[in-house]
Design a protein around this motif. Structure first.
Motif, PDB file in Angstrom:
ATOM      1  N   ALA A  31       0.829  -1.204   0.000  1.00 14.04           N
ATOM      2  CA  ALA A  31       0.000   0.000   0.000  1.00 14.04           C
ATOM      3  C   ALA A  31       0.866   1.258   0.000  1.00 14.04           C
ATOM      4  CB  ALA A  31      -0.938  -0.007   1.207  1.00 14.04           C
ATOM      5  N   SER A  32       1.983   1.231   0.715  1.00 17.43           N
ATOM      6  CA  SER A  32       2.902   2.372   0.697  1.00 17.43           C
ATOM      7  C   SER A  32       3.440   2.607  -0.703  1.00 17.43           C
ATOM      8  CB  SER A  32       4.062   2.133   1.670  1.00 17.43           C
ATOM      9  OG  SER A  32       3.625   2.152   3.007  1.00 17.43           O
ATOM     10  N   THR A  33       3.820   1.514  -1.370  1.00 16.91           N
ATOM     11  CA  THR A  33       4.318   1.617  -2.742  1.00 16.91           C
ATOM     12  C   THR A  33       3.240   2.162  -3.660  1.00 16.91           C
ATOM     13  OG1 THR A  33       5.806  -0.250  -2.361  1.00 16.91           O
ATOM     14  CG2 THR A  33       5.334   0.320  -4.645  1.00 16.91           C
ATOM     15  N   ALA A  34       2.013   1.680  -3.493  1.00 16.87           N
ATOM     16  CA  ALA A  34       0.908   2.147  -4.337  1.00 16.87           C
ATOM     17  C   ALA A  34       0.630   3.628  -4.117  1.00 16.87           C
ATOM     18  CB  ALA A  34      -0.338   1.319  -4.049  1.00 16.87           C
ATOM     19  N   LEU A  35       0.693   4.080  -2.865  1.00 18.38           N
ATOM     20  CA  LEU A  35       0.487   5.492  -2.587  1.00 18.38           C
ATOM     21  C   LEU A  35       1.590   6.339  -3.206  1.00 18.38           C
ATOM     22  CD1 LEU A  35      -0.948   7.846  -1.206  1.00 18.38           C
ATOM     23  CD2 LEU A  35       0.291   7.284   0.902  1.00 18.38           C
ATOM     24  N   ALA A  36       2.819   5.873  -3.093  1.00 14.83           N
ATOM     25  CA  ALA A  36       3.948   6.609  -3.683  1.00 14.83           C
ATOM     26  C   ALA A  36       3.814   6.707  -5.202  1.00 14.83           C
ATOM     27  CB  ALA A  36       5.259   5.938  -3.299  1.00 14.83           C
ATOM     28  N   LEU A  37       3.358   5.632  -5.832  1.00 14.32           N
ATOM     29  CA  LEU A  37       3.174   5.641  -7.284  1.00 14.32           C
ATOM     30  C   LEU A  37       2.009   6.534  -7.690  1.00 14.32           C
ATOM     31  CD1 LEU A  37       3.731   1.856  -8.097  1.00 14.32           C
ATOM     32  CD2 LEU A  37       5.249   3.762  -8.686  1.00 14.32           C
ATOM     33  N   ALA A  38       0.963   6.565  -6.856  1.00 15.63           N
ATOM     34  CA  ALA A  38      -0.212   7.374  -7.180  1.00 15.63           C
ATOM     35  C   ALA A  38       0.045   8.860  -6.991  1.00 15.63           C
ATOM     36  CB  ALA A  38      -1.393   6.938  -6.307  1.00 15.63           C
ATOM     37  N   ARG A  39       0.929   9.224  -6.032  1.00 21.42           N
ATOM     38  CA  ARG A  39       1.155  10.642  -5.721  1.00 21.42           C
ATOM     39  C   ARG A  39       2.644  10.976  -5.661  1.00 21.42           C
ATOM     40  NH1 ARG A  39      -2.853  13.763  -3.865  1.00 21.42           N
ATOM     41  NH2 ARG A  39      -1.381  15.324  -4.654  1.00 21.42           N
ATOM     42  N   PRO A  40       3.360  10.795  -6.761  1.00 17.13           N
ATOM     43  CA  PRO A  40       4.787  11.144  -6.752  1.00 17.13           C
ATOM     44  C   PRO A  40       5.021  12.638  -6.575  1.00 17.13           C
ATOM     45  CG  PRO A  40       4.053  10.692  -8.986  1.00 17.13           C
ATOM     46  CD  PRO A  40       2.920  10.308  -8.079  1.00 17.13           C
ATOM     47  N   ASP A  41       3.975  13.441  -6.768  1.00 14.46           N
ATOM     48  CA  ASP A  41       4.104  14.889  -6.606  1.00 14.46           C
ATOM     49  C   ASP A  41       4.264  15.308  -5.153  1.00 14.46           C
ATOM     50  OD1 ASP A  41       1.462  13.859  -6.406  1.00 14.46           O
ATOM     51  OD2 ASP A  41       0.646  15.894  -6.454  1.00 14.46           O
ATOM     52  N   ILE A  42       3.759  14.493  -4.218  1.00 20.05           N
ATOM     53  CA  ILE A  42       3.857  14.862  -2.804  1.00 20.05           C
ATOM     54  C   ILE A  42       4.564  13.821  -1.949  1.00 20.05           C
ATOM     55  CG2 ILE A  42       1.814  16.355  -2.836  1.00 20.05           C
ATOM     56  CD1 ILE A  42       0.287  14.052  -1.453  1.00 20.05           C
ATOM     57  N   VAL A  43       4.706  12.582  -2.434  1.00 19.26           N
ATOM     58  CA  VAL A  43       5.279  11.510  -1.629  1.00 19.26           C
ATOM     59  C   VAL A  43       6.747  11.285  -1.968  1.00 19.26           C
ATOM     60  CG1 VAL A  43       5.186   9.056  -1.029  1.00 19.26           C
ATOM     61  CG2 VAL A  43       3.060  10.345  -1.353  1.00 19.26           C
ATOM     62  N   THR A  44       7.587  11.370  -0.958  1.00 16.11           N
ATOM     63  CA  THR A  44       8.983  10.950  -1.063  1.00 16.11           C
ATOM     64  C   THR A  44       9.086   9.581  -0.409  1.00 16.11           C
ATOM     65  OG1 THR A  44       9.777  13.239  -0.934  1.00 16.11           O
ATOM     66  CG2 THR A  44      11.372  11.494  -0.463  1.00 16.11           C
ATOM     67  N   PHE A  45       9.399   8.570  -1.202  1.00 17.18           N
ATOM     68  CA  PHE A  45       9.398   7.191  -0.689  1.00 17.18           C
ATOM     69  C   PHE A  45      10.834   6.724  -0.474  1.00 17.18           C
ATOM     70  CE2 PHE A  45       8.038   2.522  -1.599  1.00 17.18           C
ATOM     71  CZ  PHE A  45       8.021   2.265  -0.241  1.00 17.18           C
ATOM     72  N   GLU A  46      11.182   6.499   0.790  1.00 19.52           N
ATOM     73  CA  GLU A  46      12.493   5.969   1.162  1.00 19.52           C
ATOM     74  C   GLU A  46      12.322   4.476   1.402  1.00 19.52           C
ATOM     75  OE1 GLU A  46      16.616   6.676   1.727  1.00 19.52           O
ATOM     76  OE2 GLU A  46      15.045   8.111   1.158  1.00 19.52           O
ATOM     77  N   GLU A  47      12.691   3.692   0.406  1.00 19.94           N
ATOM     78  CA  GLU A  47      12.452   2.250   0.451  1.00 19.94           C
ATOM     79  C   GLU A  47      13.638   1.517   1.066  1.00 19.94           C
ATOM     80  OE1 GLU A  47      12.557  -1.036  -2.972  1.00 19.94           O
ATOM     81  OE2 GLU A  47      10.852   0.330  -3.186  1.00 19.94           O
ATOM     82  N   PHE A  48      13.359   0.781   2.136  1.00 17.56           N
ATOM     83  CA  PHE A  48      14.378  -0.027   2.792  1.00 17.56           C
ATOM     84  C   PHE A  48      14.173  -1.497   2.428  1.00 17.56           C
ATOM     85  CE2 PHE A  48      14.758   3.777   5.173  1.00 17.56           C
ATOM     86  CZ  PHE A  48      15.923   3.730   5.942  1.00 17.56           C
ATOM     87  N   THR A  49      15.211  -2.281   2.631  1.00 19.48           N
ATOM     88  CA  THR A  49      15.110  -3.734   2.576  1.00 19.48           C
ATOM     89  C   THR A  49      15.746  -4.304   3.840  1.00 19.48           C
ATOM     90  OG1 THR A  49      17.201  -3.917   1.369  1.00 19.48           O
ATOM     91  CG2 THR A  49      15.191  -3.833   0.044  1.00 19.48           C
ATOM     92  N   ILE A  50      15.344  -5.500   4.208  1.00 21.28           N
ATOM     93  CA  ILE A  50      15.893  -6.253   5.354  1.00 21.28           C
ATOM     94  C   ILE A  50      15.403  -5.712   6.697  1.00 21.28           C
ATOM     95  CG2 ILE A  50      17.989  -7.058   6.537  1.00 21.28           C
ATOM     96  CD1 ILE A  50      19.483  -6.805   3.897  1.00 21.28           C
ATOM     97  N   ALA A  51      15.103  -4.421   6.796  1.00 21.85           N
ATOM     98  CA  ALA A  51      14.885  -3.767   8.089  1.00 21.85           C
ATOM     99  C   ALA A  51      13.635  -4.212   8.835  1.00 21.85           C
ATOM    100  CB  ALA A  51      14.847  -2.251   7.890  1.00 21.85           C
TER     101      ALA A  51
END
Length: 385
Positions: free
Chosen positions: A336-356
C-alpha cells in the motif's frame, strides 16, 4: 438413505459455518483488543556479562543487523543489544550494550523491539512530562524542546499498535536539529492514556481525536507549523488527523514509518500469513465494519475501513509526505505504501528499505533513516511558501 445423506450434508454445512464464524470472531477480537502481553519468541542460549555478549536463537529478528531493545522474561526486564558478533547453525551472538533493568542472567527467553530508548532521560536532553487534555481525559506526553529552545515548529509523534510513546524517541534527534519541538503523545487504549468505553482499538478511526487534541495543545503553546509523524498504526491515525482535524491547516507535512496506509491490505496480508481461508478474512472485515458485529467485536461503533484506505483516497492528500518502509516488513506489507507513492509522486517521497522489517528501520540503518528526515524537512518551507 437419501434422507440420511441429506441430514449428514446439512450437519457438515452447519459445522463448517460455525467454524468459520468462531474463527472470524477470534481473529476480529485479536485485531481490536489491546494485548496484555507479547510473546517471548527468542531463546537465550548464553550470556557473558563481563564480555558484553549475549547468545540467542536465530530468528528473523535476532539476525537483523543493528541495535535493538531486548525485552526478556515477559517484559519484566529490558536490555539493549548491538551488532552481530558471530553466527552459526546453533544461534547468533550479539553485543550486549546495556541492561536497563531485570535479571538477565536468570532469563530464558525474550523478544526484540525497535524501541531502544525507554524514556527521554536516556537521550540526555531536556524534557517535560506534560498532559494533553483529550475528550477522554488527560493523556501523558513528553515534550522535548528544539535545540535553540525557541520555535513555533512542532512535530507530534504518534506510536503504533500495542506499543507506547517510547517507540518514537528515535525520531527526536533529526527534528530537534532542524529546529522542531517534539511532542510524543499517548492515545486511548495504549496503556497510558485513558481507555475508551469499549476498550478497543479503532485502527486510527477514533484515535485521531486524541492526536487532534495534541495539535490543540501544541497550538496553545505557540505552534504555527506542525508535522505529524506516525509509526505503523500511528500512520493510519495521523492520516485521519490530517484529513479530519479542524486544525489540519497548520500541518505542513507528514512522516510515516512502516505505516498502515490501507487496513484491508494489512489484514489480508496477516490473514494469508496465518493461512486463514479467504472466507474467514472476508467475515473479519464484515464484523469490524458492521453495526451488528459489535456483539462479537465489542466495538462501540463499527469502523469505516474504506475511510482508512489512503491508496483509494490518494487524490485527497495535499501535503508533503515522507514515507519510510521496508519492502520485507513482515507485519504491515509495503504494497500500500508503494501504491500510494506511485499514485502521488508529486507529494510523496518514498524511502524504500530492505531487510529492516517492521518499525526497525532506524535500528537497522540509523544514519540513513535520520538523514532521510533531515534532508526532507527543508523542503517544507518552500512548500508552505
Amino acid at each position: 438413505m437419501l434422507r440420511v445423506v441429506g441430514w449428514t450434508a446439512l450437519g457438515v454445512g452447519v459445522a463448517a459455518a460455525a467454524t468459520i464464524g468462531v474463527l472470524s470472531a477470534l481473529v476480529a477480537r485479536t485485531v481490536l483488543i489491546p494485548p496484555s502481553r507479547r510473546e517471548d519468541d527468542i531463546r537465550i542460549l548464553g550470556l557473558d556479562l563481563e564480555g558484553h555478549r549475549i547468545r540467542l536463537s536465530a530468528t528473523s529478528d535476532s539476525l537483523l543487523p543493528g541495535e535493538y531493545s531486548f525485552w526478556f522474561s515477559g517484559d519484566t526486564g529490558h536490555a539493549k543489544v548491538g551488532e552481530i558478533v558471530d553466527t552459526d547453525r546453533g544461534g547468533v551472538t550479539r553485543e550486549l550494550l546495556e541492561v536497563d533493568f531485570g535479571d538477565l542472567a536468570a532469563a530464558r527467553r525474550g523478544r526484540f523491539s525497535g524501541w531502544f530508548w525507554l524514556t527521554p532521560r536516556d537521550l540526555g536532553l531536556p524534557y517535560e512530562n506534560v498532559t494533553v487534555p483529550t475528550p477522554l481525559g488527560p493523556a501523558p506526553a513528553w515534550f522535548l524542546p528544539a535545540e535553540d529552545g525557541e520555535s513555533d515548529r512542532w512535530v507530534i509523534q504518534v506510536h503504533g499498535r500495542a506499543v507506547r510513546r517510547s517507540e518514537t524517541l528515535r525520531a527526536v534527534a533529526p527534528f530537534r536539529d532542524a529546529g522542531f519541538h517534539s511532542l510524543l503523545v499517548s492515545y486511548r487504549n495504549d496503556g497510558e492514556a485513558p481507555r475508551s468505553s469499549d476498550h478497543r482499538y479503532a485502527l486510527g478511526d477514533r484515535e485521531w481525536v486524541d492526536v487532534d487534541a495534541a495539535m490543540a495543545y501544541a497550538i496553545a503553546r505557540g505552534a504555527r507549523e506542525i508535522v505529524l509523524m506516525g509509526w505503523s498504526m500511528g500512520g493510519a491515525t495521523v492520516l485521519q488527523a490530517l484529513t479530519r482535524s479542524p486544525r489540519a491547516a497548520l500541518v505542513t507535512g507528514v512522516v510515516l514509518d512502516s505505516p498502515v496506509v490501507d487496513w484491508i491490505a494489512t489484514l489480508d496480508f496477516q490473514g494469508r500469513m496465518r493461512r486463514l481461508p479467504r472466507v474467514v478474512r472476508r467475515c473479519v472485515y464484515l464484523l469490524i465494519r458492521s453495526r451488528w458485529g459489535r456483539i462479537v467485536t465489542g466495538l462501540a461503533e463499527p469502523l469505516d475501513l474504506a475511510r482508512l484506505d489512503f491508496v483509494t483516497r490518494a487524490a485527497e492528500l495535499d501535503r508533503p509526505i515522507l514515507l519510510l518502509h521496508s519492502i520485507d516488513d513482515g507485519f504491515v506489507p509495503a504494497t500500500a505504501s508503494t501504491a500510494l507513492a506511485l499514485a502521488r509522486p508529486d507529494i510523496v517521497t518514498f524511502e524504500e528499505f530492505t531487510i529492516a522489517r517492521h518499525t526497525k528501520l532506524w535500528n537497522y540503518d540509523r544514519t540513513r533513516w535520520e538523514d532521510a528526515i533531515r534532508n526532507w524537512l527543508p523542503g517544507l518551507s518552500s512548500h508552505r511558501a
